[in-house]
Design an enzyme around this catalytic site. Structure first.
Site, PDB file in Angstrom:
ATOM      1  N   LYS A   1     -21.795  22.783  14.727  1.00  0.00           N
ATOM      2  CA  LYS A   1     -21.062  23.326  15.884  1.00  0.00           C
ATOM      3  C   LYS A   1     -20.185  22.257  16.530  1.00  0.00           C
ATOM      4  O   LYS A   1     -20.068  22.165  17.742  1.00  0.00           O
ATOM      5  CB  LYS A   1     -22.026  23.908  16.933  1.00  0.00           C
ATOM      6  CG  LYS A   1     -23.093  24.840  16.372  1.00  0.00           C
ATOM      7  CD  LYS A   1     -22.483  25.977  15.557  1.00  0.00           C
ATOM      8  CE  LYS A   1     -23.579  26.873  14.978  1.00  0.00           C
ATOM      9  NZ  LYS A   1     -23.038  27.889  14.037  1.00  0.00           N
TER      10      LYS A   1
ATOM     11  N   SER B   1       0.921   7.346  15.996  1.00  0.00           N
ATOM     12  CA  SER B   1       1.041   8.799  15.915  1.00  0.00           C
ATOM     13  C   SER B   1      -0.323   9.466  15.980  1.00  0.00           C
ATOM     14  O   SER B   1      -0.456  10.668  15.783  1.00  0.00           O
ATOM     15  CB  SER B   1       1.730   9.199  14.600  1.00  0.00           C
ATOM     16  OG  SER B   1       0.966   8.749  13.487  1.00  0.00           O
TER      17      SER B   1
ATOM     18  N   ASN C   1      -4.847   8.760  17.207  1.00  0.00           N
ATOM     19  CA  ASN C   1      -5.797   8.655  18.305  1.00  0.00           C
ATOM     20  C   ASN C   1      -5.644   7.379  19.122  1.00  0.00           C
ATOM     21  O   ASN C   1      -6.008   7.339  20.295  1.00  0.00           O
ATOM     22  CB  ASN C   1      -7.228   8.744  17.762  1.00  0.00           C
ATOM     23  CG  ASN C   1      -7.559  10.133  17.255  1.00  0.00           C
ATOM     24  OD1 ASN C   1      -7.099  11.128  17.807  1.00  0.00           O
ATOM     25  ND2 ASN C   1      -8.351  10.217  16.203  1.00  0.00           N
TER      26      ASN C   1
ATOM     27  N   SER D   1     -15.621  10.404  13.420  1.00  0.00           N
ATOM     28  CA  SER D   1     -14.801   9.458  14.177  1.00  0.00           C
ATOM     29  C   SER D   1     -13.852  10.077  15.179  1.00  0.00           C
ATOM     30  O   SER D   1     -13.429   9.414  16.128  1.00  0.00           O
ATOM     31  CB  SER D   1     -14.003   8.579  13.211  1.00  0.00           C
ATOM     32  OG  SER D   1     -13.189   9.384  12.372  1.00  0.00           O
TER      33      SER D   1
ATOM     34  N   SER E   1     -29.067  17.704  11.047  1.00  0.00           N
ATOM     35  CA  SER E   1     -29.171  19.118  10.688  1.00  0.00           C
ATOM     36  C   SER E   1     -30.032  19.258   9.444  1.00  0.00           C
ATOM     37  O   SER E   1     -29.729  18.668   8.407  1.00  0.00           O
ATOM     38  CB  SER E   1     -27.770  19.704  10.431  1.00  0.00           C
ATOM     39  OG  SER E   1     -27.853  20.934   9.733  1.00  0.00           O
TER      40      SER E   1
ATOM     41  N   LYS F   1     -11.540   5.464  18.786  1.00  0.00           N
ATOM     42  CA  LYS F   1     -10.472   4.517  19.118  1.00  0.00           C
ATOM     43  C   LYS F   1     -10.499   4.092  20.591  1.00  0.00           C
ATOM     44  O   LYS F   1      -9.987   3.028  20.942  1.00  0.00           O
ATOM     45  CB  LYS F   1      -9.107   5.144  18.811  1.00  0.00           C
ATOM     46  CG  LYS F   1      -8.825   5.356  17.343  1.00  0.00           C
ATOM     47  CD  LYS F   1      -8.383   4.080  16.672  1.00  0.00           C
ATOM     48  CE  LYS F   1      -7.902   4.324  15.256  1.00  0.00           C
ATOM     49  NZ  LYS F   1      -7.382   3.111  14.615  1.00  0.00           N
TER      50      LYS F   1
ATOM     51  N   TYR G   1      -2.998  11.960  29.571  1.00  0.00           N
ATOM     52  CA  TYR G   1      -3.616  10.751  30.109  1.00  0.00           C
ATOM     53  C   TYR G   1      -2.630   9.844  30.831  1.00  0.00           C
ATOM     54  O   TYR G   1      -2.976   8.727  31.210  1.00  0.00           O
ATOM     55  CB  TYR G   1      -4.305   9.978  28.980  1.00  0.00           C
ATOM     56  CG  TYR G   1      -5.401  10.749  28.301  1.00  0.00           C
ATOM     57  CD1 TYR G   1      -6.287  11.547  29.041  1.00  0.00           C
ATOM     58  CD2 TYR G   1      -5.556  10.711  26.918  1.00  0.00           C
ATOM     59  CE1 TYR G   1      -7.288  12.269  28.408  1.00  0.00           C
ATOM     60  CE2 TYR G   1      -6.563  11.427  26.286  1.00  0.00           C
ATOM     61  CZ  TYR G   1      -7.423  12.210  27.035  1.00  0.00           C
ATOM     62  OH  TYR G   1      -8.412  12.917  26.417  1.00  0.00           O
TER      63      TYR G   1
ATOM     64  N   ASN H   1      -9.801  15.278  17.537  1.00  0.00           N
ATOM     65  CA  ASN H   1      -8.498  15.735  18.036  1.00  0.00           C
ATOM     66  C   ASN H   1      -7.759  16.475  16.935  1.00  0.00           C
ATOM     67  O   ASN H   1      -6.833  15.963  16.309  1.00  0.00           O
ATOM     68  CB  ASN H   1      -7.677  14.539  18.525  1.00  0.00           C
ATOM     69  CG  ASN H   1      -8.296  13.906  19.756  1.00  0.00           C
ATOM     70  OD1 ASN H   1      -8.707  14.600  20.682  1.00  0.00           O
ATOM     71  ND2 ASN H   1      -8.397  12.588  19.754  1.00  0.00           N
TER      72      ASN H   1
END
Length: 246
Positions: free
Chosen positions: A195, A88, A90, A231, A38, A63, A125, A234
């Site tokens: 974005k 707890s 990724n 990285s 950017s 991960k 999953y 989520n």
């Protein structure tokens, strides 16, 4: 004696050949994630920034690479009984997805205070969620019980500390720490300019580059091209909006 000590400290769990083997093993199941840049962010920092978007990886985080390598490294006999971990974050979702792709069970021990979005990913999953108390002792004890009951292969959620410390000691020049407010600001910039929605840990690299600790350090004045790994993506959007509105 000194030569022997040096020789030992330079033995790491991953070398170039093992990395190439892992790449060959998982290339068919992972995404080749893009690298973004950017001009607006480059101008803010006064450097060329290159963002490796592992937030676009399967499972929403880098991960998945390690989880896939672990799962597809198992022989058929080992894999048949499934895999187990305690996490707890990724790693939990990544292992559940990797196991699903191989067609084996995944037993995921999750503490009761885990972020809702991470738990939902594990369930999405196909991972079997086993709850534990929010302590490392409870997580490990519960995972050990699952191991005894199922015979599944344990996939650790993090590397052995005896391996991490020598790598950091020998190969990392400096460590920059940032405050929570700086991380939230970096998340906002990623969202507004790139974005891209990233979780807090995924924005730390940008936060570090924007910090005074980096900008005013003469040791980095000639560092004009910087790679930043986003990285993971989520993020619990409800928590994100609350953070941005504070």
């Amino acid at each position: 004696m000194e030569e022997k000590g040096l020789e030992q400290t330079n033995c790491y769990v991953a070398d170039l050949s093992s990395i190439k083997e892992a790449r060959e093993r998982i290339h068919s199941v992972i995404h080749k994630t893009p690298v973004l840049s950017s001009e607006a962010l480059n101008s803010m920092v006064g450097r060329k920034l290159l963002f490796k978007c592992e937030c676009f990886q399967k499972g929403g985080a880098f991960k998945f690479r390690g989880a896939s390598n672990a799962v597809f490294s198992l022989n058929d006999e080992e894999a048949a009984k499934g895999v187990v971990t305690h996490s707890s974050g990724n790693h939990a979702a990544a292992l559940a997805l990797a196991a699903k792709l191989r067609g084996i069970p995944a037993y995921i021990v999750i503490p009761k205070n885990a972020p809702k979005c991470k738990v939902q990913n594990v369930i999405r999953y196909g991972g079997q969620v086993i709850w534990s108390e929010p302590t490392m002792q409870s997580r490990e004890r519960t995972a050990a019980e699952v191991l005894r009951e199922t015979g599944a292969a344990l996939i650790h959620p993090y590397n052995d500390g005896r391996i991490i410390r020598p790598i950091v000691r020998d190969l990392v020049d400096d460590i920059i720490t940032v405050e929570d407010e700086e991380i939230v600001e970096a998340m906002r910039l990623c969202y507004e300019i790139l974005k891209v929605a990233v979780e807090p840990s995924g924005a730390i690299g940008l936060a570090a580059v924007l910090s005074d600790s980096f900008q005013k350090n003469p040791a980095w004045k000639d560092c004009n091209h910087i790679g930043i790994i986003l990285s993971g993506g989520n993020v619990d959007l409800g928590v994100l909006w609350e953070s941005l509105l504070r």
